[in-house]
Design an enzyme around this catalytic site. Structure first.
Site, PDB file in Angstrom:
ATOM      1  N   HIS A  70      25.108   7.182  40.900  1.00 32.46           N
ATOM      2  CA  HIS A  70      25.801   6.830  39.664  1.00 32.46           C
ATOM      3  C   HIS A  70      26.480   8.024  39.007  1.00 32.46           C
ATOM      4  O   HIS A  70      27.150   7.866  37.984  1.00 32.46           O
ATOM      5  CB  HIS A  70      24.826   6.179  38.684  1.00 32.46           C
ATOM      6  CG  HIS A  70      24.265   4.878  39.179  1.00 32.46           C
ATOM      7  ND1 HIS A  70      25.062   3.816  39.522  1.00 32.46           N
ATOM      8  CD2 HIS A  70      22.986   4.486  39.414  1.00 32.46           C
ATOM      9  CE1 HIS A  70      24.303   2.800  39.928  1.00 32.46           C
ATOM     10  NE2 HIS A  70      23.035   3.196  39.882  1.00 32.46           N
ATOM     11  N   ARG A  95      19.908  12.371  44.885  1.00 34.13           N
ATOM     12  CA  ARG A  95      19.734  10.931  44.952  1.00 34.13           C
ATOM     13  C   ARG A  95      20.977  10.411  45.658  1.00 34.13           C
ATOM     14  O   ARG A  95      22.096  10.530  45.160  1.00 34.13           O
ATOM     15  CB  ARG A  95      19.592  10.317  43.554  1.00 34.13           C
ATOM     16  CG  ARG A  95      18.962   8.891  43.603  1.00 34.13           C
ATOM     17  CD  ARG A  95      19.968   7.777  43.406  1.00 34.13           C
ATOM     18  NE  ARG A  95      20.585   7.746  42.098  1.00 34.13           N
ATOM     19  CZ  ARG A  95      20.150   7.018  41.048  1.00 34.13           C
ATOM     20  NH1 ARG A  95      19.091   6.260  41.159  1.00 34.13           N
ATOM     21  NH2 ARG A  95      20.816   7.041  39.902  1.00 34.13           N
ATOM     22  N   GLU A 171      12.743  -0.664  43.179  1.00 34.73           N
ATOM     23  CA  GLU A 171      13.364  -1.037  41.901  1.00 34.73           C
ATOM     24  C   GLU A 171      13.819  -2.494  41.881  1.00 34.73           C
ATOM     25  O   GLU A 171      14.715  -2.858  41.119  1.00 34.73           O
ATOM     26  CB  GLU A 171      14.550  -0.109  41.623  1.00 34.73           C
ATOM     27  CG  GLU A 171      15.491   0.081  42.802  1.00 34.73           C
ATOM     28  CD  GLU A 171      16.553   1.135  42.563  1.00 34.73           C
ATOM     29  OE1 GLU A 171      16.772   1.513  41.388  1.00 34.73           O
ATOM     30  OE2 GLU A 171      17.176   1.579  43.536  1.00 34.73           O
ATOM     31  N   ASP A 197      16.875  -0.943  37.069  1.00 29.84           N
ATOM     32  CA  ASP A 197      17.105  -1.988  38.070  1.00 29.84           C
ATOM     33  C   ASP A 197      15.887  -2.889  38.218  1.00 29.84           C
ATOM     34  O   ASP A 197      16.029  -4.090  38.468  1.00 29.84           O
ATOM     35  CB  ASP A 197      17.472  -1.360  39.418  1.00 29.84           C
ATOM     36  CG  ASP A 197      18.949  -1.017  39.510  1.00 29.84           C
ATOM     37  OD1 ASP A 197      19.776  -1.915  39.288  1.00 29.84           O
ATOM     38  OD2 ASP A 197      19.273   0.147  39.782  1.00 29.84           O
TER      39      ASP A 197
END
Length: 277
Positions: A70, A95, A171, A197
């Site tokens: 993200h 990540r 998640e 999430d």
């Protein structure tokens, strides 16, 4: 030379000299701490800037994670950010945007010492994640640790299978339902909870500190099952207050707010102070 059993060699053994951590250029201090039951604090970089990453790496965090899911960076900027983080003592982590073996291997070759992978919903997902990050016989990672040997030493390839920290993100409701099968995948180090999430998956608003009873129970269950399996429970939080609660709950690595959030908080507070005067 004395030898000791090696779990990564199919029951064989390696010379003890291979395990002489003091003789290595680098070892994963964060992983040692977490495996011994200690705790860590992880920083989060969403801004694509090696300068920001370098500054954060010198603040005293145990690790700094570059968010390629993200955040706004790509492989080239992540490479420079890994170099910048390496000027401090924090472990450089990433990540990844998805469970993509090609990108995962490139980031490891660039010197990432920890990988957080999103949306691990099954044992098959976990096996793909682990396989791309472990050299044979445990996985299928291709050999070519270009920058990794500059950071972790020329013997990096000998130790990478147990030095690199692998955290699978659970998640979703499906991930929670398949948790025990995911935890059983050899080579996985721990579980990383994404509360936002996870909340969405259970039909509630995304939140870093959920209060919905079903989501709260899922977060508690992930910690309990992960710890019972001998792996490391880790989680994303919205700041120190929630992070301390997660420590008390049994989570051992907590991520605080991102660089963007701290910038917004600081700038907003300064502006509000000026306008109030």
């Amino acid at each position: 030379m004395q030898r000791r059993p090696c779990a990564f060699c199919g029951g064989g053994s390696l010379p003890i000299a291979v395990f002489d951590w003091a003789g290595m250029a680098r070892y994963n201090k964060l992983k040692r701490t977490l495996e011994s039951g200690g705790r860590g604090v992880n920083a989060w970089c969403s801004i694509s800037s090696s300068y920001v990453a370098e500054v954060i790496a010198h603040l005293g965090f145990d690790s700094v994670t570059i968010d390629l899911q993200h955040g706004v960076g790509d492989y080239a900027t992540a490479f420079a950010m890994l170099q910048a983080i390496s000027t401090g003592s924090a472990m450089p982590m990433v990540r990844v945007p998805w469970n993509d073996p090609a990108l995962l291997m490139k980031l490891l070759d660039a010197g990432a010492m920890g990988v957080i992978c999103p949306m691990i919903n099954s044992a098959a997902d976990a096996r793909q994640f682990v396989g791309a990050r472990r050299y044979p016989p445990l996985g299928y990672r291709s050999f070519g640790p270009n920058r990794a040997i500059q950071y972790a030493g020329v013997d990096y390839w000998r130790t990478a299978n147990w030095e690199v920290l692998l955290l699978a993100m659970v998640e979703t409701r499906q991930g929670v339902e398949n948790l025990d099968e995911i935890l059983a995948v050899e080579g996985l180090d721990g579980i990383y909870v994404g509360p936002g999430d996870l909340s969405l998956s259970y039909g509630t608003d995304p939140c870093m500190r959920p209060t919905d009873p079903v989501v709260v129970e899922a977060i508690a269950r992930i910690q309990e099952r992960t710890s019972a399996s001998g792996l490391i429970p880790t989680i994303h939080t919205d700041g120190p207050a929630t992070a301390r609660e997660r420590y008390a709950q049994g989570y051992r690595l907590v991520t605080l707010q991102s660089d963007v959030r701290y910038m917004v908080n600081g700038a907003s507070a300064a502006l509000a102070a000026m306008k109030s005067g």
